[in-house]
Every structure is written in C-alpha cells, then in structure tokens.
Design a protein around this motif. Structure first.
Motif, PDB file in Angstrom:
ATOM      1  N   THR A 115      -1.385  -5.152   2.284  1.00 26.17           N
ATOM      2  CA  THR A 115      -2.673  -5.701   2.685  1.00 26.17           C
ATOM      3  C   THR A 115      -2.996  -6.854   1.749  1.00 26.17           C
ATOM      4  O   THR A 115      -2.889  -6.712   0.528  1.00 26.17           O
ATOM      5  CB  THR A 115      -3.790  -4.640   2.606  1.00 26.17           C
ATOM      6  OG1 THR A 115      -3.480  -3.555   3.478  1.00 26.17           O
ATOM      7  CG2 THR A 115      -5.131  -5.237   3.027  1.00 26.17           C
ATOM      8  N   SER A 116      -3.361  -7.995   2.316  1.00 27.69           N
ATOM      9  CA  SER A 116      -3.674  -9.164   1.494  1.00 27.69           C
ATOM     10  C   SER A 116      -5.125  -9.136   1.038  1.00 27.69           C
ATOM     11  O   SER A 116      -5.961  -8.427   1.595  1.00 27.69           O
ATOM     12  CB  SER A 116      -3.421 -10.451   2.282  1.00 27.69           C
ATOM     13  OG  SER A 116      -4.447 -10.646   3.240  1.00 27.69           O
TER      14      SER A 116
ATOM     15  N   TRP B 234      -9.814  -4.456  12.090  1.00 29.78           N
ATOM     16  CA  TRP B 234      -8.451  -4.964  12.202  1.00 29.78           C
ATOM     17  C   TRP B 234      -8.065  -5.162  13.672  1.00 29.78           C
ATOM     18  O   TRP B 234      -8.387  -4.342  14.524  1.00 29.78           O
ATOM     19  CB  TRP B 234      -7.463  -3.994  11.560  1.00 29.78           C
ATOM     20  CG  TRP B 234      -7.629  -3.852  10.083  1.00 29.78           C
ATOM     21  CD1 TRP B 234      -8.214  -2.811   9.422  1.00 29.78           C
ATOM     22  CD2 TRP B 234      -7.222  -4.788   9.088  1.00 29.78           C
ATOM     23  NE1 TRP B 234      -8.195  -3.043   8.070  1.00 29.78           N
ATOM     24  CE2 TRP B 234      -7.589  -4.257   7.835  1.00 29.78           C
ATOM     25  CE3 TRP B 234      -6.587  -6.032   9.121  1.00 29.78           C
ATOM     26  CZ2 TRP B 234      -7.341  -4.907   6.635  1.00 29.78           C
ATOM     27  CZ3 TRP B 234      -6.330  -6.690   7.930  1.00 29.78           C
ATOM     28  CH2 TRP B 234      -6.700  -6.128   6.704  1.00 29.78           C
TER      29      TRP B 234
ATOM     30  N   GLN C 173      -8.205 -11.674   6.451  1.00 30.59           N
ATOM     31  CA  GLN C 173      -7.436 -10.700   5.701  1.00 30.59           C
ATOM     32  C   GLN C 173      -6.331 -10.200   6.615  1.00 30.59           C
ATOM     33  O   GLN C 173      -6.540 -10.048   7.827  1.00 30.59           O
ATOM     34  CB  GLN C 173      -8.328  -9.538   5.254  1.00 30.59           C
ATOM     35  CG  GLN C 173      -7.675  -8.592   4.264  1.00 30.59           C
ATOM     36  CD  GLN C 173      -8.649  -7.527   3.762  1.00 30.59           C
ATOM     37  OE1 GLN C 173      -9.710  -7.317   4.343  1.00 30.59           O
ATOM     38  NE2 GLN C 173      -8.289  -6.851   2.678  1.00 30.59           N
ATOM     39  N   SER C 174      -5.138  -9.968   6.057  1.00 28.22           N
ATOM     40  CA  SER C 174      -3.992  -9.551   6.864  1.00 28.22           C
ATOM     41  C   SER C 174      -3.386  -8.279   6.293  1.00 28.22           C
ATOM     42  O   SER C 174      -3.447  -8.027   5.091  1.00 28.22           O
ATOM     43  CB  SER C 174      -2.919 -10.653   6.884  1.00 28.22           C
ATOM     44  OG  SER C 174      -3.417 -11.838   7.461  1.00 28.22           O
ATOM     45  N   ARG C 175      -2.803  -7.494   7.184  1.00 28.41           N
ATOM     46  CA  ARG C 175      -2.050  -6.328   6.728  1.00 28.41           C
ATOM     47  C   ARG C 175      -0.896  -6.057   7.679  1.00 28.41           C
ATOM     48  O   ARG C 175      -0.898  -6.501   8.842  1.00 28.41           O
ATOM     49  CB  ARG C 175      -2.944  -5.092   6.619  1.00 28.41           C
ATOM     50  CG  ARG C 175      -3.307  -4.423   7.935  1.00 28.41           C
ATOM     51  CD  ARG C 175      -4.125  -3.148   7.707  1.00 28.41           C
ATOM     52  NE  ARG C 175      -4.465  -2.493   8.965  1.00 28.41           N
ATOM     53  CZ  ARG C 175      -5.235  -1.402   9.055  1.00 28.41           C
ATOM     54  NH1 ARG C 175      -5.756  -0.872   7.957  1.00 28.41           N
ATOM     55  NH2 ARG C 175      -5.485  -0.865  10.234  1.00 28.41           N
TER      56      ARG C 175
ATOM     57  N   ARG D 231       1.451  -2.742   9.049  1.00 28.97           N
ATOM     58  CA  ARG D 231       1.776  -1.322   9.098  1.00 28.97           C
ATOM     59  C   ARG D 231       3.092  -1.155   9.847  1.00 28.97           C
ATOM     60  O   ARG D 231       3.402  -1.929  10.758  1.00 28.97           O
ATOM     61  CB  ARG D 231       0.670  -0.535   9.802  1.00 28.97           C
ATOM     62  CG  ARG D 231      -0.613  -0.441   9.007  1.00 28.97           C
ATOM     63  CD  ARG D 231      -1.583   0.557   9.618  1.00 28.97           C
ATOM     64  NE  ARG D 231      -2.195   0.065  10.851  1.00 28.97           N
ATOM     65  CZ  ARG D 231      -2.960   0.834  11.642  1.00 28.97           C
ATOM     66  NH1 ARG D 231      -3.158   2.105  11.348  1.00 28.97           N
ATOM     67  NH2 ARG D 231      -3.512   0.310  12.732  1.00 28.97           N
TER      68      ARG D 231
ATOM     69  N   GLY E 168       1.502   2.068   5.500  1.00 30.94           N
ATOM     70  CA  GLY E 168       0.922   0.789   5.124  1.00 30.94           C
ATOM     71  C   GLY E 168       1.914   0.021   4.277  1.00 30.94           C
ATOM     72  O   GLY E 168       2.350   0.502   3.226  1.00 30.94           O
TER      73      GLY E 168
ATOM     74  N   LEU F 271       0.803  -1.213   0.000  1.00 30.60           N
ATOM     75  CA  LEU F 271       0.000   0.000   0.000  1.00 30.60           C
ATOM     76  C   LEU F 271       0.839   1.268   0.000  1.00 30.60           C
ATOM     77  O   LEU F 271       0.404   2.292  -0.503  1.00 30.60           O
ATOM     78  CB  LEU F 271      -0.916   0.005   1.227  1.00 30.60           C
ATOM     79  CG  LEU F 271      -1.981  -1.089   1.267  1.00 30.60           C
ATOM     80  CD1 LEU F 271      -2.858  -0.865   2.485  1.00 30.60           C
ATOM     81  CD2 LEU F 271      -2.827  -1.104   0.012  1.00 30.60           C
TER      82      LEU F 271
END
Length: 283
Positions: free
Chosen positions: A235-236, A191, A217-219, A221, A232, A15
C-alpha cells in the motif's frame, strides 16, 4: 523514444510481511496527440516488451531498455494504433473508453471497456476485434465504473471486474457464458479495482486505488484464482504516485515485479509514469 529518463526510488510498505519494497518511478512522455490516459499495461515474461492501453481507445507497443540491475533506462515506442470496431472504423467517444488489457499466448489481445461494457478479442495492435459474449450484468453496470480490470490466466480463462469491485466474472476458454467466480471483498475504505494480472506464480494480482481528496493512494492485493488466500502486497502513501491504473506482474532477477502505469488524464496536473515495485511476499 524518451531519452534522459529521471528515476526516483521510494520505499513503500509491503503489508504481507512488513518488509520494505523498493518502488522505482520512471516518468514517460511522448510528444504526440495519442499519448496519455494510460489505463492498462501488459509486459512480456522478461519485462522488456510491453503493450500499453489508453482510455481513449489507443494501443502502444514498446520496449524497455534496462540496466544490469533491471531498472528502466529508456523507453522506446515500436508501434501504435487506434482501436476499431468490427468493420475497421476507429472507435469514437464513449465506445472507445478502453480500460483493461490482457495478452494471451500467440499475441491475442483482450480489451475491456467501461462506458459501453464489453470485452473484445483481437490479434495484435492492428487486428479487427471480435466482441465476446456479455454477461447479463454488464448492461446494468455504472457507465463510469464498469469493466475496469481484465486478466487472462495460464489456461486462457478471462477474469474481469468492475471498478466498484464486487463480482469477478470468469469466461472459460471456448465458453460463451461468463460466470461469477467470486466476489472481491471490500473494506469500506474507498478502494476501487482498476487493474488485474496473473503473476508467474499463478496468483491473481489486483491493483486498487483510492482518491483521498488531494491525491491518490494505491495498493495491490493478490489471491488464488478462486478468490481465496487474499494477501496484501503493498500500500502506498497518499499522493506518492499518480493515478496508477494498470498492472503487469513478471519474474525479475530476485523477486516478482509489479509494473504499474499512471493515467495523466491527458493533462498536466497528473504525471504520466511507470512505477515498478519488487513484491517481497513470503520473504
């Protein structure tokens, strides 16, 4: 050792730059009763040795055999041990709900717990733990959303935060008092913070996940140690990976690499896997 590993290469969105990052997924399984439920991972600086932590109070030390391009070719278990209390008795039930792991120089392990919120310190897999001082907030944290993520900075300072996000607690070297160093911003999108690590660039990387009804869902930061300059990293897509809960960031050949580990809940519905992502921030 798990031989014959299958790997899948998946494009995910970074991102911060819009660049494409490669995610390499490696399934991992050991036919043993202690295997599964991994909630934390810590890698050596070269990305070859690791310690994984399960959410049922178990530590696993191992090594990755890597190809010339750095991909995982095999995983070898070198040692494993249950977590114990200060008297050496194996932790049972809610007391063994271990979630976060951070390794300091010299092999000291720090471990955070959820149902009975606390942070412990021990030397290696087989050392007896010492319970570190608690912040006054810890006792009031929700039992299933307490101290999920844990990281140690280059100076030996500890950072931990609950799954629900919000306050990030800091314990300086030699201190007996946790401080709230900053609050992790949330965006109302569901999240939850599940893992943390300091990269070799000195930034704090936080792994977050969200359950979207039919998949996760994963992200990731990243931010400075005081919570500013939040970026960011990736993000998946929903359902692309399993329930990723642990993160370790290290310097690969060309980029920083985030190694993530999935919690299979000791069942067959969720995969046990290692996911590695090239972090392309700044390119």
């Amino acid at each position: 050792m798990f031989a014959g590993l299958g790997r899948a290469v998946i494009a995910v969105a970074a991102l911060a730059t819009g660049a494409a990052a490669e995610a390499v997924v490696t399934p991992w399984h050991v036919d043993a009763p202690w295997f599964g439920g991994f909630s934390g991972i810590d890698l050596s600086d070269d990305g070859r040795d690791f310690i994984a932590l399960s959410d049922r109070g178990y530590l696993v030390a191992g090594a990755f055999t890597r190809t010339a391009d750095g991909a995982i070719a095999a995983i070898t278990v070198l040692d494993h041990a249950p977590l114990t209390d200060t008297d050496g008795a194996v932790l049972q039930g809610p007391m063994g709900d271990s979630e976060g792991i951070a390794r300091a120089e010299g092999g000291t392990l720090f471990i955070s717990f959820e149902h009975q919120p606390r942070v412990t310190r021990q030397m290696g897999l087989h050392g007896l733990p010492e319970i570190l001082p608690r912040h006054a907030d810890f006792g009031a944290l929700p039992r299933n959303r307490a101290l999920e993520a844990l990281a140690v900075d280059s100076g030996g300072g500890l950072y931990t935060l609950p799954e629900g996000g919000g306050p990030v607690y800091y314990l300086g070297p030699g201190s007996r008092d946790w401080q709230i160093i900053f609050h992790l911003p949330t965006d109302g999108q569901g999240w939850a913070a599940v893992g943390a690590d300091f990269g070799p660039d000195g930034r704090l990387y936080i792994l977050e996940r969200a359950f979207r009804g039919i998949g996760f869902q994963s992200r990731i930061r990243s931010m400075t140690r005081d919570g500013t300059d939040i970026r960011g990293e990736f993000t998946s897509a929903m359902g692309r990976f399993g329930n990723l809960e642990g993160i370790s960031v290290w310097q690969g050949k060309d980029n920083l690499v985030a190694t993530l580990i999935a919690d299979d809940n000791f069942g067959r519905l969720l995969p046990s896997q290692i996911v590695e992502i090239q972090l392309l921030t700044g390119e």
